[in-house]
Design a protein around this motif. Structure first.
Motif, PDB file in Angstrom:
ATOM      1  N   ASP A  25      -1.824   6.635   6.107  1.00 56.76           N
ATOM      2  CA  ASP A  25      -2.421   7.302   7.285  1.00 56.76           C
ATOM      3  C   ASP A  25      -3.935   6.810   7.541  1.00 56.76           C
ATOM      4  N   VAL A  26      -4.613   6.910   6.566  1.00 51.83           N
ATOM      5  CA  VAL A  26      -6.132   6.689   6.415  1.00 51.83           C
ATOM      6  C   VAL A  26      -6.193   5.155   6.681  1.00 51.83           C
ATOM      7  N   MET A  27      -5.232   4.375   5.602  1.00 56.18           N
ATOM      8  CA  MET A  27      -5.390   3.017   5.878  1.00 56.18           C
ATOM      9  C   MET A  27      -5.094   2.430   6.961  1.00 56.18           C
ATOM     10  N   LEU A  52     -14.643   7.460   1.542  1.00 53.40           N
ATOM     11  CA  LEU A  52     -13.609   7.584   2.544  1.00 53.40           C
ATOM     12  C   LEU A  52     -12.142   8.220   2.144  1.00 53.40           C
ATOM     13  N   LEU A  53     -11.670   7.066   1.296  1.00 45.36           N
ATOM     14  CA  LEU A  53     -10.246   7.242   0.845  1.00 45.36           C
ATOM     15  C   LEU A  53     -10.408   8.575  -0.520  1.00 45.36           C
ATOM     16  N   THR A  59       0.830  -1.282  -0.038  1.00 45.89           N
ATOM     17  CA  THR A  59       0.003   0.080   0.058  1.00 45.89           C
ATOM     18  C   THR A  59       1.032   1.271   0.063  1.00 45.89           C
ATOM     19  N   TRP A  60       0.265   2.445  -0.472  1.00 47.55           N
ATOM     20  CA  TRP A  60       1.123   3.728  -0.477  1.00 47.55           C
ATOM     21  C   TRP A  60       1.295   4.224   0.859  1.00 47.55           C
ATOM     22  N   GLY A  61       2.034   5.130   1.181  1.00 48.17           N
ATOM     23  CA  GLY A  61       2.567   5.893   2.267  1.00 48.17           C
ATOM     24  C   GLY A  61       1.522   7.463   2.272  1.00 48.17           C
ATOM     25  N   PRO A  93      -7.558  -1.322   9.903  1.00 49.32           N
ATOM     26  CA  PRO A  93      -8.359  -2.088  11.486  1.00 49.32           C
ATOM     27  C   PRO A  93      -9.954  -2.385  11.266  1.00 49.32           C
ATOM     28  N   ALA A  94     -10.594  -1.691  10.230  1.00 51.21           N
ATOM     29  CA  ALA A  94     -12.103  -2.297  10.331  1.00 51.21           C
ATOM     30  C   ALA A  94     -12.209  -3.376   9.326  1.00 51.21           C
TER      31      ALA A  94
END
Lengths: 279, 341
Positions: free
Chosen positions: B37-39, B282-283, B30-32, B45-46
């Motif tokens: 941060d959102v991930m 969200l993303l 995944t990206w940084g 976690p969800a």
């Protein structure tokens, strides 16, 4: 010589004629120092500049990027991991590198030249290849990418520095001192710990300083060997830079530089690296 | 940003009929940055809570070389998230699946056609539009064509990429072929047009281009819309994004599954989850990416600027990465010679 004569002569002696060669030497030194230190000064300026991008001239002075760096969990975890790994690498490199150097210098080993080249070979290989090769070896042998694997990899590239600096000390070592100790009744172990080791210590520890810095700043080898949530500071900074190129990078660089400098200064205070520099 | 608990509740209600794994580990890339941060704070976690698994998310590049070096039967990743060009490279080595269909991932049925077109390996979950970013305080008219980048007034103040290492630069090169020649594959026209863009400031990473625009080091540069829009806010800088009339290039965020994955169902479940409208919203609103799912309803501010309708999506041009990758070595050598120094 009478007093009235000595005063003018002293003035003449103190007022040296302009030496072009000496001036050029000083200018060259100043140029080299500027070349070496200017990037650090620029990084400091960027770290203190409050704008969310790297710009020159700076618009003010702020510690916001240092705050961001120290408040970032990812940065802090990476910093502590890097420090921990580098500390372990320092110890391992000193033990392995020091022993190797002694064996190479004193062991009368067959194929000494080959062995020396062999131990130095990690310095000759591109580090990215070392990292890739170890990554593949670890995965194929089913051990994954544990932290000790990262430590071993860093040790591999750090040991040659200790070997080289220790060999340099051993090259100038007067073996008659050891012989004298032995003649006076000291056991081989006592000769080693009380004569040999203190004398080669500056070389070993100077190599240790290199090992620490090489490990702390190691990027190409770490790139393949770090795991999610277990990334070293250079890897975190590289990835951060791809998405957020702001002053936090400069702040992190300053912290890295200061930490490396601190290690050198502490070791200098503890063991006196100047002794090695004089060799 | 929404809370993780809220997202978990939404996820629980909309759970697909995909087999939920028990305490397995899903290895993804995944990206940084803000995306990461959102991930890490919310999305993953969800997902872990709903699917009763743990996710090991690798943000450390390079992803594809690591995948190449690992065993195909026990790959280092289960889900590979990259841009489109790298997926094509991976497919040619058998590292990823050719297609992700609605059979494996139900939400694929709701994506725009570009997300599963013949130019895509795997499935696109988001896209950005590659166009021109420009400073609004430099007396420049809003660019309407890719040719505006060649304006002599921009000599030394225009920005591009080191083409061999940046897919935006590669897209731009192909677009030069279309604008100045016979099409995206007209390399001779592209090389000639590239030569005419000198002097040009080049960067490796898209983030560097964003900062060059923000700091006014360049007045106009090739960039994706997200790289400009994400600075929206009270401290908005005088920069804007323009979609040239010849079309914008697609910078797709693509997910794919590795054939040797031991947790394929979980991997498909993850892709399905990433395509859910609420996760997409969200993303998309966090990083200004255009969602691939047609059912996503963004807030007005985002809806106005992102590609959220069939008409807006129709302006997207998808490069043929298979064609490009087959010629990459020659192209790299040629553009390096052109832009040397």
């Amino acid at each position: 010589m009478s007093a009235p004569m000595s005063a003018p002569m002293s003035v003449v002696a103190n007022k040296r004629p302009f030496d072009v060669g000496h001036a050029a030497y000083l200018a060259l030194n100043a140029l080299l120092l500027t070349f070496l230190l200017a990037p650090i000064a620029i990084v400091l300026v960027f770290a203190l500049n409050p704008t969310p991008y790297i710009s020159f001239p700076p618009v003010g002075v702020s510690l916001r990027w240092f705050e961001k760096f120290f408040a970032g969990t990812e940065f802090m975890n990476a910093l502590w991991l890097s420090l921990w790994v580098a500390s372990v690498v320092l110890v391992l490199s000193i033990l392995i590198g020091g022993a190797c150097a002694l064996a190479l210098a004193r062991g009368n080993l067959p194929g000494r030249a080959f062995l020396t080249a062999f131990f130095m070979s990690p310095l000759m290989l591109p580090a990215i290849l070392t990292g890739l090769a170890l990554f593949q070896a670890y995965l194929l042998s089913g051990i994954g990418r544990p932290v000790w694997g990262l430590i071993l990899a860093h040790t591999l590239v750090a040991v040659p520095y200790v070997i080289r600096t220790t060999l340099a000390v051993l090259h100038n070592f007067d073996r008659r001192i050891e012989e004298a100790a032995a003649v006076l009744g000291a056991s081989p172990a006592r000769v080693f710990f009380e004569v040999t080791l203190p004398l080669i210590r500056p070389g070993v520890f100077a190599g240790g300083v290199f090992a620490f810095i090489v490990s702390f700043d190691q990027f190409p080898v770490s790139l393949f060997l770090v795991v999610p949530k277990g990334e070293t500071l250079p890897v975190v900074l590289f990835n951060y830079m791809k998405f957020d190129l702001d002053g936090a990078i400069a702040a992190a660089s300053m912290v890295s530089i200061l930490l490396a400098l601190s290690v050198v200064l502490v070791l200098e205070r503890l063991i006196g690296l100047k002794a090695y520099v004089k060799l | 940003m929404r809370s993780g608990a809220g997202l978990a509740a939404i996820a629980a209600v909309g759970a697909p009929s995909i087999l939920h794994a028990q305490t397995k580990t899903l290895k993804i890339t995944t990206w940084g940055g803000k995306w990461g941060d959102v991930m890490k704070a919310t999305v993953l976690p969800a997902f872990e809570k709903e699917f009763k698994c743990t996710v090991s998310a690798d943000q450390a590049f390079p992803f594809v070389p690591k995948l190449q070096a690992s065993s195909k039967t026990d790959p280092i990743y289960d889900v590979l998230h990259t841009n489109s060009n790298e997926q094509w490279n991976s497919l040619s080595e058998g590292l990823v699946m050719a297609k992700i269909t609605a059979k494996e991932v139900p939400n694929v049925a709701d994506v725009y056609p570009y997300a599963v077109s013949d130019k895509i390996v795997g499935v696109t979950i988001f896209t950005s539009a590659i166009g021109l970013g420009y400073r609004t305080d430099k007396g420049l008219a809003k660019p309407t064509s890719w040719k505006d980048l060649a304006d002599p007034k921009l000599a030394g103040a225009r920005g591009g990429y080191i083409i061999p290492v940046n897919s935006l630069g590669q897209c731009h090169l192909m677009m030069l072929g279309k604008v100045y020649g016979k099409g995206l594959t007209d390399l001779d026209a592209a090389y000639k047009a590239l030569e005419a863009l000198k002097p040009i400031k080049l960067v490796d990473f898209t983030g560097q281009m964003e900062k060059m625009l923000l700091s006014a080091e360049v007045s106009m540069g090739v960039i994706h819309d997200s790289g400009v829009y994400r600075y929206d806010g009270p401290n908005m800088q005088p920069v804007d994004f323009a979609s040239p009339s010849e079309g914008v290039l697609a910078l797709e965020q693509v997910l794919n599954v590795t054939p040797g994955s031991k947790v394929k169902d979980l991997a498909f479940g993850y892709i399905d989850y990433m395509l859910r409208p609420d996760v997409q919203k969200l993303l998309a609103e966090a990083v200004w990416y255009s969602p691939a799912n047609t059912k996503v309803k963004l807030d007005a501010k985002y809806d106005a600027k992102l590609l959220t309708t069939p008409a807006k999506v129709a302006t997207l041009i998808q490069p043929d990465w298979k064609w490009y990758n087959a010629r990459k070595e020659d192209i790299d050598a040629r553009v390096t010679k052109i832009l040397k120094g």
